[in-house]
Design a protein around this motif. Structure first.
Motif, PDB file in Angstrom:
ATOM      1  N   ASP A   1     -13.804  12.815  56.615  1.00 37.39           N
ATOM      2  CA  ASP A   1     -14.796  12.179  55.514  1.00 37.39           C
ATOM      3  C   ASP A   1     -13.920  11.825  54.303  1.00 37.39           C
ATOM      4  O   ASP A   1     -13.404  12.581  53.603  1.00 37.39           O
ATOM      5  CB  ASP A   1     -15.884  13.060  55.199  1.00 37.39           C
ATOM      6  CG  ASP A   1     -16.612  12.532  54.015  1.00 37.39           C
ATOM      7  OD1 ASP A   1     -16.728  11.251  53.656  1.00 37.39           O
ATOM      8  OD2 ASP A   1     -17.063  13.424  53.233  1.00 37.39           O
TER       9      ASP A   1
ATOM     10  N   TYR B   1     -13.533  10.715  50.602  1.00 41.87           N
ATOM     11  CA  TYR B   1     -14.709  10.753  49.457  1.00 41.87           C
ATOM     12  C   TYR B   1     -13.689  10.562  48.188  1.00 41.87           C
ATOM     13  O   TYR B   1     -12.740  10.952  48.125  1.00 41.87           O
ATOM     14  CB  TYR B   1     -15.486  11.743  49.357  1.00 41.87           C
ATOM     15  CG  TYR B   1     -15.122  13.004  49.094  1.00 41.87           C
ATOM     16  CD1 TYR B   1     -15.197  13.554  47.692  1.00 41.87           C
ATOM     17  CD2 TYR B   1     -14.288  13.855  49.765  1.00 41.87           C
ATOM     18  CE1 TYR B   1     -14.784  14.866  47.322  1.00 41.87           C
ATOM     19  CE2 TYR B   1     -13.574  15.072  49.539  1.00 41.87           C
ATOM     20  CZ  TYR B   1     -13.694  15.452  48.097  1.00 41.87           C
ATOM     21  OH  TYR B   1     -13.059  16.824  47.574  1.00 41.87           O
TER      22      TYR B   1
ATOM     23  N   CYS C   1     -20.589   8.207  48.027  1.00 37.67           N
ATOM     24  CA  CYS C   1     -20.108   9.522  48.467  1.00 37.67           C
ATOM     25  C   CYS C   1     -21.097  10.547  47.999  1.00 37.67           C
ATOM     26  O   CYS C   1     -21.292  11.450  48.748  1.00 37.67           O
ATOM     27  CB  CYS C   1     -18.830   9.704  47.777  1.00 37.67           C
ATOM     28  SG  CYS C   1     -17.473   8.665  48.520  1.00 37.67           S
TER      29      CYS C   1
ATOM     30  N   GLN D   1     -23.286  13.381  50.225  1.00 37.88           N
ATOM     31  CA  GLN D   1     -23.178  14.737  49.990  1.00 37.88           C
ATOM     32  C   GLN D   1     -24.642  15.103  49.571  1.00 37.88           C
ATOM     33  O   GLN D   1     -25.049  16.331  50.103  1.00 37.88           O
ATOM     34  CB  GLN D   1     -22.238  14.906  48.682  1.00 37.88           C
ATOM     35  CG  GLN D   1     -20.841  14.863  49.299  1.00 37.88           C
ATOM     36  CD  GLN D   1     -20.517  15.814  50.322  1.00 37.88           C
ATOM     37  OE1 GLN D   1     -19.808  15.502  51.192  1.00 37.88           O
ATOM     38  NE2 GLN D   1     -20.750  17.041  50.246  1.00 37.88           N
TER      39      GLN D   1
ATOM     40  N   LYS E   1     -12.304  16.844  54.840  1.00 37.37           N
ATOM     41  CA  LYS E   1     -12.627  15.861  53.812  1.00 37.37           C
ATOM     42  C   LYS E   1     -11.515  15.656  53.108  1.00 37.37           C
ATOM     43  O   LYS E   1     -10.825  16.603  52.709  1.00 37.37           O
ATOM     44  CB  LYS E   1     -13.729  17.094  52.594  1.00 37.37           C
ATOM     45  CG  LYS E   1     -14.975  17.231  53.246  1.00 37.37           C
ATOM     46  CD  LYS E   1     -15.850  17.762  52.491  1.00 37.37           C
ATOM     47  CE  LYS E   1     -16.139  16.982  51.252  1.00 37.37           C
ATOM     48  NZ  LYS E   1     -17.185  15.973  51.568  1.00 37.37           N
TER      49      LYS E   1
END
Length: 98
Positions: free
Chosen positions: A7, A9, A16, A20, A40
């Motif tokens: 992911d 971000y 994003c 979340q 992440k």
């Protein structure tokens, strides 16, 4: 030797933040990702490191979601950019799992 969900971000990325707060908080999404390693990648700071990571993965910006097979190869046809609702995310994840 495990499937990996990546992911990309950034703190300044509105989509994003939406992911979340909504998609990634859903119990169904947590359950579906249980067998995946989660990575992440924070590209909030625009610097040499974040640019190198984006270049390495050929990502133009966040949010970007990548699905890596257990053998280390990406499901390139399943790469996504932008906000995804829970059902859309689960449909793509299902394709990556099968």
């Amino acid at each position: 030797k495990k499937k990996v969900f990546v992911d990309f971000y950034a703190d300044w990325c509105l989509d994003c933040k939406r992911m979340q707060r909504s998609t990634f908080t859903e119990a169904e999404v947590h359950s579906a990702l249980a067998d995946w390693a989660l990575i992440k990648v924070d590209v909030t700071a625009v610097n040499d490191d974040s640019e190198e990571l984006k270049q390495f993965f050929d990502v133009f910006g966040p949010p970007a979601t990548l699905f890596i097979k257990a053998d280390g190869r990406e499901h390139t046809n399943l790469r996504q950019y932008g906000f995804m609702k829970k059902d859309d995310f689960l449909a793509i994840l299902s394709k990556a799992t099968s």
